[in-house]
Design an enzyme around this catalytic site. Sequence first.
Site, mmCIF file in Angstrom:
data_model
loop_
_atom_site.group_PDB
_atom_site.id
_atom_site.type_symbol
_atom_site.label_atom_id
_atom_site.label_comp_id
_atom_site.label_asym_id
_atom_site.label_seq_id
_atom_site.Cartn_x
_atom_site.Cartn_y
_atom_site.Cartn_z
ATOM 1 N N SER A 130 0.829 -1.207 0.000
ATOM 2 C CA SER A 130 0.000 0.000 0.000
ATOM 3 C C SER A 130 0.859 1.250 0.000
ATOM 4 O O SER A 130 0.439 2.276 -0.500
ATOM 5 C CB SER A 130 -0.908 0.068 1.215
ATOM 6 O OG SER A 130 -1.009 -1.118 1.871
ATOM 7 N N TYR A 200 16.186 -11.170 1.851
ATOM 8 C CA TYR A 200 15.424 -11.523 0.646
ATOM 9 C C TYR A 200 14.763 -12.891 0.818
ATOM 10 O O TYR A 200 15.418 -13.873 1.182
ATOM 11 C CB TYR A 200 16.384 -11.526 -0.553
ATOM 12 C CG TYR A 200 15.824 -12.063 -1.846
ATOM 13 C CD1 TYR A 200 14.576 -11.665 -2.304
ATOM 14 C CD2 TYR A 200 16.566 -12.958 -2.618
ATOM 15 C CE1 TYR A 200 14.062 -12.154 -3.492
ATOM 16 C CE2 TYR A 200 16.065 -13.444 -3.826
ATOM 17 C CZ TYR A 200 14.806 -13.036 -4.253
ATOM 18 O OH TYR A 200 14.307 -13.530 -5.427
ATOM 19 N N ASP A 244 -1.898 -7.528 11.161
ATOM 20 C CA ASP A 244 -2.247 -7.686 9.745
ATOM 21 C C ASP A 244 -1.659 -8.991 9.214
ATOM 22 O O ASP A 244 -1.062 -9.034 8.136
ATOM 23 C CB ASP A 244 -1.748 -6.478 8.936
ATOM 24 C CG ASP A 244 -2.357 -6.434 7.524
ATOM 25 O OD1 ASP A 244 -3.395 -7.097 7.314
ATOM 26 O OD2 ASP A 244 -1.803 -5.741 6.666
ATOM 27 N N ASP A 262 5.950 -7.105 6.983
ATOM 28 C CA ASP A 262 4.994 -6.004 6.975
ATOM 29 C C ASP A 262 4.467 -5.671 8.382
ATOM 30 O O ASP A 262 3.323 -5.983 8.733
ATOM 31 C CB ASP A 262 3.827 -6.334 6.021
ATOM 32 C CG ASP A 262 2.994 -5.104 5.731
ATOM 33 O OD1 ASP A 262 3.370 -4.015 6.217
ATOM 34 O OD2 ASP A 262 1.986 -5.215 5.032
HETATM 35 N N1 ATP Z 1 11.911 -9.548 2.045
HETATM 36 C C1 ATP Z 1 11.212 -9.752 0.943
HETATM 37 N N2 ATP Z 1 11.607 -10.661 0.038
HETATM 38 C C2 ATP Z 1 10.881 -10.885 -1.065
HETATM 39 N N3 ATP Z 1 9.732 -10.238 -1.360
HETATM 40 C C3 ATP Z 1 9.299 -9.315 -0.498
HETATM 41 C C4 ATP Z 1 10.008 -9.020 0.689
HETATM 42 N N4 ATP Z 1 9.339 -8.072 1.364
HETATM 43 C C5 ATP Z 1 8.260 -7.791 0.649
HETATM 44 N N5 ATP Z 1 8.217 -8.517 -0.485
HETATM 45 C C6 ATP Z 1 7.173 -8.483 -1.521
HETATM 46 O O1 ATP Z 1 6.642 -7.183 -1.581
HETATM 47 C C7 ATP Z 1 5.250 -7.179 -1.237
HETATM 48 C C8 ATP Z 1 4.921 -5.920 -0.473
HETATM 49 O O2 ATP Z 1 5.686 -5.873 0.717
HETATM 50 P P1 ATP Z 1 5.081 -5.370 2.086
HETATM 51 O O3 ATP Z 1 3.877 -6.155 2.421
HETATM 52 O O4 ATP Z 1 6.155 -5.328 3.094
HETATM 53 O O5 ATP Z 1 4.663 -3.899 1.651
HETATM 54 P P2 ATP Z 1 3.592 -2.956 2.301
HETATM 55 O O6 ATP Z 1 3.615 -1.674 1.550
HETATM 56 O O7 ATP Z 1 3.826 -2.900 3.752
HETATM 57 O O8 ATP Z 1 2.297 -3.774 1.942
HETATM 58 P P3 ATP Z 1 0.868 -3.783 2.609
HETATM 59 O O9 ATP Z 1 -0.010 -3.254 1.539
HETATM 60 O O10 ATP Z 1 0.597 -5.218 2.889
HETATM 61 O O11 ATP Z 1 0.962 -2.916 3.798
HETATM 62 C C9 ATP Z 1 5.044 -8.460 -0.463
HETATM 63 O O12 ATP Z 1 3.726 -8.938 -0.561
HETATM 64 C C10 ATP Z 1 6.048 -9.393 -1.123
HETATM 65 O O13 ATP Z 1 5.490 -9.958 -2.293
#
Ligand code: ATP
Length: 760
Positions: A130, A200, A244, A262
């Site tokens: 988001s 990662y 969440d 997240d």
């Molecule tokens: N450490 C990681 N390694 C690989 N992919 C990742 C990693 N962190 C995040 N991602 C990918 O990026 C996407 C978004 O990351 P994240 O959920 O941390 O973002 P956000 O902006 O906090 O999302 P949300 O909308 O859930 O709040 C994850 O669903 C995943 O597919």
Amino acid sequence: MGNRSLTEADHALLFEPSLPTAEDPTQTQHRLHPFVDGNGSGLKASPQGQFGDKALTSTHRFIPSANEDSSPRDMGLDPSMRRRRDEWADRGAAKIIKEVVDPTTGELTKHVVKMGIKDFKFGEQLGDGSYSSVVLATARDSGKKYAVKVLSKEYLIRQKKVKYVTVEKLALQKLNGTKGIIRLFFTFQDEASLYFLLEYAPHSDFLALIKKYGSLNEQCARYYASQIIDAVDSLHTIGIIHRDIKPENILLDKDMKVKLTDFGTAKILPEEPSNDADGKPYFDLNARSKSFVGTAEYVSPELLNDSYTDSRCDIWAFGCILFQMVAGKPPFKASNEYLTFQKVMKVQYAFTAGFPQIIKDLVKKLLVKEPNDRLTIEQIKAHIFFQSVNFDNGSVWDDDPPEIQPYKISAEALKPLPKVPEPDATAKLANLQLAYNSHAETTPQTSAATCQDRSAISMTAATAAFNKDCTGQLKSGYNSNAFVRSSSSSTDREKAHKKTTNIHASRSSPSITSVSKGKEPRSRSADNFWSSYLKNLDEHVLLVKDIELSVEATESSAVDLETLAPDYKSPCDIDSPTESADKFYKRILVITNLGRGLIFAKKSPKMRKEREFELQFELKLNQVEKINLINDQMLQIEGPKTVFMACKDRAVLIEVWKLMKSEICAKPKVASSKLEHKMFDKFISQKVKKTKGKNQVPHVPESSRLVNGLPGSCMTKAPEGGGSNLKRPASLQTRSSSNYSKLLARSTEMRKNMTRTNEK
Ligand SMILES: Nc1ncnc2c1ncn2[C@@H]1O[C@H](COP(=O)(O)OP(=O)(O)OP(=O)(O)O)[C@@H](O)[C@H]1O
């Protein structure tokens, strides 16, 4: 990008670059250490949560381009911008303490080095959240891969999301090194963006895994559920509530193990004064928080009903995910968020047919509206589902993952849980079983009636057994006395015998309609007979029919199932078949006087792997040798091969069970239920004649539902004169009635064959 509008004050609101709090296991030569911990407090987050908030597009963010290098970038920059960039490269960099071992002396020396955007090559975008984008980054010096979460400063300030970033960083720092939590190595920034350098996770997330396999078998579900709950336990122990938890936020690392991520909407609990003698930190996990955060499908009912959450929202979400592992879809899902919330608030969900009993029991104890009644983490870990898991010796994290396999229905999975019933009932069950067994042994060639009696006893026992839930409690609304009576007194046994003999007799004579309520319709026409039949009987199986619907190639099986069996919930929501239904399914139609049709399908070689577990049924009545009522949703039918038949409606299931039983008992005679079949066919053929040319095909009328007191039934009257307002199922509407006649002829032919076989 709009980053020029950021003032120094804005930058100051955002956190300073920082260093990690734990060792990077990927670094063998040098370790990374925490240095500065900036805090972006001062801005209030929007009270609204992130529901539907995917508004941040990549235009809001600076996403470093793949293989970005400093030299080409320099070319388009004017000198002032280049100066600013260089300033930020220094100001925004993380300060790392590198420990370097001198190879000759073995001496350890520490150097402070700065690391920032220039130290990484950026690759593909891994995901989009988001308020962030996540990209793959490779360290220029070591070649190690990281996931870098990139957040636009301008967007964070404009959307008042600074608090989320701060919380995420703080939570990850507190959790660094905790098993099952994604590692944050350090953060850095430049003028436009903040960067989280994360471990990662190359195997994507748990949602992708479930989608890939359709579902997970019990072994996989146990493996991943134990990691998830253990990680949640660790969070809570450290005083962090995730708030969440959902499959998208459960990443899979290089070893296919769970990594929660997240933490933007996490709650970091303040440390309370400890009462413990050992002075361990204490957190009030039940402290209420009013923030409206989470994701619709996994949000807990207390947040929607009473606008608060505490740590038990994570337990609720865990229950939803556990359900999803087996069912392939979350328990609360509707076409929009509002409807999803309605379902959550009412805790309105249904297990898919064939859902393993042991997981069902656990889910039932997790998806409980009142948080106080939900299992605690300790109780979850002690649940029989995790009996084989040792949460204390680290094996949850050390063991390799099992081979990922989708869930397949098995008799084992459907066995009721071992329970500790009252001693009285156990003894009675044992007696009953004994009576049944000895009866079976001493009377190998039983008459139909005796056999029916035996069935009745066994069925009563089975019914009583499944009327009890796994904790040995009686389900409300069902009377277990039938079971007690049938096993305890011979008079009652006789009564049961009489009753079932009546049922049997009812099947073999036209007075069939008088069974249920003692009324005997004397209608002359088939229609009248049909009408009276429907009026006077409780739900009753009229036909078990092998049908082959030539579904048009474009038509999906979901349409079929819904139209032909409106009350039947498909075991696994066949809502998006990739190929046309007729390639996958062969159908058996069970028609009852409630108009229900149950469709079962046979596995076809073309069926996609992940769907296999849904469909395992082929029924030929005359081949059925033995039938067992496994639980309130499932029959096990033994014939040339063992098949399972799933049905959500107990009453229908029992009727099918009875019908089959009577078929078995009637062997080698002509099955008594043939009469019903004949009547049904006659009725249908009359309708076909009447509707010829109108492109109308009769169907068991919905409007004829009249069952008394059966769950989920509606109390509409049967139309006078039978099914005068019969409706053709939508899926059949494009087909001509002659097609239907062909089907009818096929079915009659089939029945003749069956009779011939029986008579041999
Ligand atoms: N450490 C990681 N390694 C690989 N992919 C990742 C990693 N962190 C995040 N991602 C990918 O990026 C996407 C978004 O990351 P994240 O959920 O941390 O973002 P956000 O902006 O906090 O999302 P949300 O909308 O859930 O709040 C994850 O669903 C995943 O597919």
